[in-house]
Design an enzyme around this catalytic site. Structure first.
Site, mmCIF file in Angstrom:
data_model
loop_
_atom_site.group_PDB
_atom_site.id
_atom_site.type_symbol
_atom_site.label_atom_id
_atom_site.label_comp_id
_atom_site.label_asym_id
_atom_site.label_seq_id
_atom_site.Cartn_x
_atom_site.Cartn_y
_atom_site.Cartn_z
ATOM 1 N N GLY A 281 0.867 -1.179 0.042
ATOM 2 C CA GLY A 281 -0.160 0.065 -0.004
ATOM 3 C C GLY A 281 0.826 1.191 -0.028
ATOM 4 O O GLY A 281 2.120 0.905 -0.053
ATOM 5 N N ASN A 282 0.182 2.535 0.202
ATOM 6 C CA ASN A 282 0.830 3.696 0.229
ATOM 7 C C ASN A 282 0.352 4.539 1.290
ATOM 8 O O ASN A 282 -0.707 4.175 1.801
ATOM 9 C CB ASN A 282 0.953 4.451 -1.362
ATOM 10 N N ARG A 283 0.865 5.761 1.408
ATOM 11 C CA ARG A 283 0.477 6.638 2.585
ATOM 12 C C ARG A 283 -0.380 7.692 2.263
ATOM 13 O O ARG A 283 -0.699 8.495 3.175
ATOM 14 C CB ARG A 283 1.777 7.110 3.304
#
Ligand code: C5P
Length: 226
Positions: A29-31
């Site tokens: 995932g990413n932030r």
């Protein structure tokens, strides 16, 4: 602003960040917090638009009066975006879409075993949704807007990306050193395919959203009257 300059328009906004599953409990995932995309949806609704918000893994309350479609992965986002774009005047891709996804999905949780090194994670490329929507406009005159986070050479990289993606507007953020991610403020330059360049002063994500809608509304109006 109480100006209903998007009344009668249908806008589609993507927000958040995709998650690409490895197994039933793990993902890449990413932030992305989704705050910028939610601000775009909220402000568009306030300006009279019908809004479809494609929300990828965002922990924020649904904005009032907005249609929310929840998605998890890039492939789900693509499907939802193509469907929603079919009847949209404007599409804004503010979501952070994973460039790659794991090649294989393990149907049961991947186990660690004594003395056995972990297998590398193989990746495949995800489709570029923004480029695809830009190339195959669902309607003549449909506007497509992208976002880009750059750490360096913001203008040069932004121009190159705008050309590569084929969108009408690209909102370029400078990130890194604690800028933008998860914060309530943003600072950007909006580049236009027509060569235009508009700097947006640092400020709340709602202000950047309104600045984007100003540029969009001007283009929609010009198309109608020109
Ligand atoms: O190439 P990059 O990820 O920097 O481009 C960012 C822009 O492209 C964002 O508007 C994002 O929503 C969109 N994008 C996309 N599909 C991808 C990757 C990015 O629509 N696979």
């Amino acid at each position: 602003t109480a100006v209903a300059d998007l009344a009668g328009r249908h806008v589609v906004v993507s927000a958040g960040g995709t998650r690409e599953p490895l197994d039933p409990v793990r993902y890449l995932g990413n932030r992305s917090s989704g705050k910028q995309g939610y601000a775009l949806a909220t402000t568009a609704a306030a300006r009279g638009a019908r809004v479809t918000l494609l929300s990828a893994n965002v922990e924020l309350p649904a904005p009032a009066g907005v249609d929310v479609v929840k998605v998890t992965t890039a492939l789900e986002l693509r499907e939802a975006a193509v469907k929603a774009a079919a009847e949209a005047d404007v599409v804004v891709m503010a979501a952070a879409v994973a460039d790659f996804r794991p090649t294989d999905y393990a149907a049961v949780k991947i186990k660690k075993r004594d003395g056995v090194e972990p297998a590398p994670i193989a990746l495949v490329r995800n489709p570029d949704i923004l480029a695809e929507l830009s190339e195959h406009r669902a309607r003549p005159g449909q506007l497509v807007v992208g976002f880009a986070a750059e750490t360096d050479q913001v203008l040069a990289n932004g121009r190159a990306k705008l050309a590569r993606k084929g969108c009408d507007l690209l909102v370029v953020n400078e990130v890194g050193d604690g800028k933008a991610f998860g914060l309530d403020t943003n600072e950007a330059v909006v580049l236009g395919a027509d060569g235009s360049e508009r700097a947006i002063a640092p400020g709340p994500k709602e202000d950047l959203a309104d600045a984007v809608w100003d540029l969009v509304a001007a283009r929609l109006g010009a198309a109608e009257h020109g």
